[in-house]
Design an enzyme around this catalytic site. Structure first.
Site, PDB file in Angstrom:
ATOM      1  N   TYR A 187       0.890  -1.227   0.033  1.00  0.00           N
ATOM      2  CA  TYR A 187      -0.074   0.001   0.172  1.00  0.00           C
ATOM      3  C   TYR A 187       0.806   1.286  -0.018  1.00  0.00           C
ATOM      4  CZ  TYR A 187      -2.519  -3.733   2.092  1.00  0.00           C
ATOM      5  OH  TYR A 187      -3.001  -5.041   2.567  1.00  0.00           O
ATOM      6  N   HIS A 188       1.859   1.487  -0.925  1.00  0.00           N
ATOM      7  CA  HIS A 188       2.809   2.360  -0.895  1.00  0.00           C
ATOM      8  C   HIS A 188       3.070   3.142  -2.188  1.00  0.00           C
ATOM      9  CE1 HIS A 188       4.477   0.806   2.995  1.00  0.00           C
ATOM     10  NE2 HIS A 188       3.526   1.356   3.329  1.00  0.00           N
TER      11      HIS A 188
END
Length: 559
Positions: free
Chosen positions: A484-485
């Site tokens: 999730y980056h």
């Protein structure tokens, strides 16, 4: 409704909330903050462990995007959860507060992003932060004690996470009690963006302070208008000047005009999408969708970077871990009551309670791997439930070489964009992930964890001597996905492929900026929520003070 404002900000995520709140506090300019999702006054947002309900699937608070099929992942589509509503992804994330290393930001400056070195950005991290360890003091050179963003230690840390830390020490890795201190390397507990046991997202920090009675979500600032459930459709240009934003609110189309700037804070996927549907982006791609070209800017949507992640799980009969069992369900009710009374217990957990930053090889100058230790079997973004209890450990490569892109699926922004991270398109990323798997398994094999027995879910057949790299590679291709980056799709810089300049102004047009993680030239070595908030903080000063500084310079030159 008023239709003309000094600033129109699109997107109330981490950077958008920080920017809007700071602008509202530092002047009397009128500001419209436009957000497609709902307000964040909701128990699922406030309760840390409720991320297990928000993260796994698309819904009112999660866009729940998917990537295009990824050849590097055996043709699978990756899952890309992104927050929808006030606070953006800070309302659904694991609340981990890390910044990366100083060298990450110095590399930005060296690549042409003047004003974004570590010495330049550290004051903004400190200004944002209210670290409970400092008890209101601002004497620490690396941390802030009085900012709006609460950062704390977990109120009820799971004792099994301490066993992971001790096992990592047994494997030869140093302990680190502050990943944002002088040295990042080591294993330890993560600090989290929580306050008094509740999630402290960017909307609480910068808009309404957690006041549930503030239904306007503007902290009583009359000149800040927060427009939730409002979909921005496109930026309206007059020539090359961004004059406003066309949107849909309560079923009606409206135009919000901006006297000064339109500021796009829609995130790594949403910001390039909004630019492109508005006519700013790769000209040939825009014409494919029948979009009139305002400015041919080929870098829009390019340079997508993400932390690809592989998780190793182990099922063990330890009831203090999260799990699916009759005993676990029976424990859940009293834990929920405990949390309601005290804001402590299992419901205050962020699941990924501990972790580390490690080097895959001892000759490297800095950590290149990050671990997230989860006090449960978090399988496939918690979308696959495995009966029983257990633990898991994520490992990702901090500075991947693979680059992807975001493209339009339609001229209508309400249709999800095409997200193509091109995971593992650079073979070196896979080599580093193999090394990461070996390190995690070496930690699992230490007495502090091995003494509990158990069986790994997908890696049980791997050899302990590391002689089966082909099998490890196949496991990664079959099970790896994002942690999730995503960043980089409106890259900051001064070259032809840069989308914004170091003042975050979109190149080639006027009155338009981008302020969010999409402007990052490269991924930082850590989680990206704190850096996104820092970008919002710094953008405030660039917008509020840079024109005054330039005016003073011009006046002094004339004198």
């Amino acid at each position: 409704m008023e239709t003309t404002f000094d600033y129109v900000i699109v997107g109330a995520g981490s950077a958008g909330c920080a920017l809007a709140g700071r602008l509202a506090d530092s002047g009397d300019d009128t500001i419209a903050l436009v957000e497609a999702g709902h307000h964040d006054h909701h128990v699922l947002v406030r309760t840390p462990a409720a991320l297990a309900a928000l993260l796994p699937r698309a819904g009112a608070r999660n866009y729940g995007y998917e990537t295009v099929p990824q050849p590097g992942l055996n043709g699978r589509r990756g899952y890309q959860p992104r927050g929808r509503g006030l606070g953006g992804s800070s309302s659904i994330n694991a609340m981990i507060y890390t910044r990366g290393r100083a060298a990450d930001y110095d590399a930005w400056a060296a690549a042409g992003c003047d004003g974004w070195s570590w010495d330049d950005v550290l004051p903004y991290f400190r200004r944002a932060e209210c670290n409970e360890r400092l008890a209101g003091s601002d004497d620490d050179p690396l941390h802030g004690g009085n900012g709006p963003l609460h950062v704390s230690d977990l109120r009820t840390p799971n004792p099994f996470a301490e066993r992971f830390i001790e096992a990592a020490q047994q494997a030869g890795f140093p302990r680190n009690d502050d990943f944002n201190g002088e040295e990042q390397e080591g294993v330890g507990w993560y600090q989290v963006t929580q306050h008094a046991g509740e999630r402290w997202n960017a909307a609480r920090a910068y808009l309404h302070g957690g006041n549930k009675r503030d239904r306007a979500c503007n902290g009583g600032r009359a000149h800040l208008r927060v427009l939730t459930d409002t979909q921005a459709l496109r930026i309206v240009f007059e020539g090359r000047h961004a004059a406003g934003v066309q949107l849909v609110r309560e079923g009606h189309r409206q135009l919000l005009r901006a006297r000064r700037d339109v500021i796009v804070c829609a995130g790594t996927f949403g910001s390039p999408q909004l630019l492109m549907v508005s006519g700013v982006g790769p000209a040939a791609h825009l014409r494919e969708h029948g979009i009139a070209v305002v400015h041919d800017l080929p870098g829009v949507g390019a340079n997508l970077q993400d932390h690809l992640d592989i998780v190793l799980h182990k099922r063990v009969a330890v009831p203090e871990l999260f799990g699916v069992s009759f005993g676990g369900l029976a424990r859940l009710v009293p834990e929920m009551l405990r949390y309601r009374r005290e804001r402590t217990g299992m419901m205050s957990s962020n699941f990924a309670e501990a972790g580390g930053f490690l080097r895959s090889r001892p000759d490297l100058p800095e950590p290149d791997l990050q671990l997230h230790f989860v006090v449960g079997m978090a399988d496939d973004h918690m979308r696959r439930l495995n009966f029983g209890h257990g633990y898991s450990c994520h490992v990702c490569v901090l500075r991947p070489r693979s680059r992807g892109e975001v493209r339009l699926a339609s001229h209508d922004i309400r249709r999800a964009p095409l997200i193509d991270p091109q995971y593992l398109s650079d073979a070196r990323d896979l080599d580093d992930m193999v090394a990461g798997v070996r390190i995690v398994r070496s930690i699992f094999a230490q007495p502090q964890l091995a003494g509990f027995g158990g069986r790994e879910l997908y890696s049980a057949g791997l050899r302990a001597d590391g002689s089966d790299d082909a099998a490890v590679r196949e496991m990664i291709r079959e099970h790896a996905d994002t942690i999730y980056h995503p960043v980089g799709t409106c890259r900051m810089g001064m070259d032809a492929m840069a989308v914004v300049d170091p003042q975050l102004r979109v190149r080639g047009v006027e009155g338009l900026r981008v302020v969010d993680a999409s402007v990052m030239p490269t991924l930082v070595g850590g989680n990206i929520n704190a850096p996104a908030i820092m970008i919002g903080e710094r953008a405030h000063d660039l917008i509020r003070y840079a024109p005054r500084v330039m005016l003073r310079v011009l006046e002094s030159m004339e004198a």
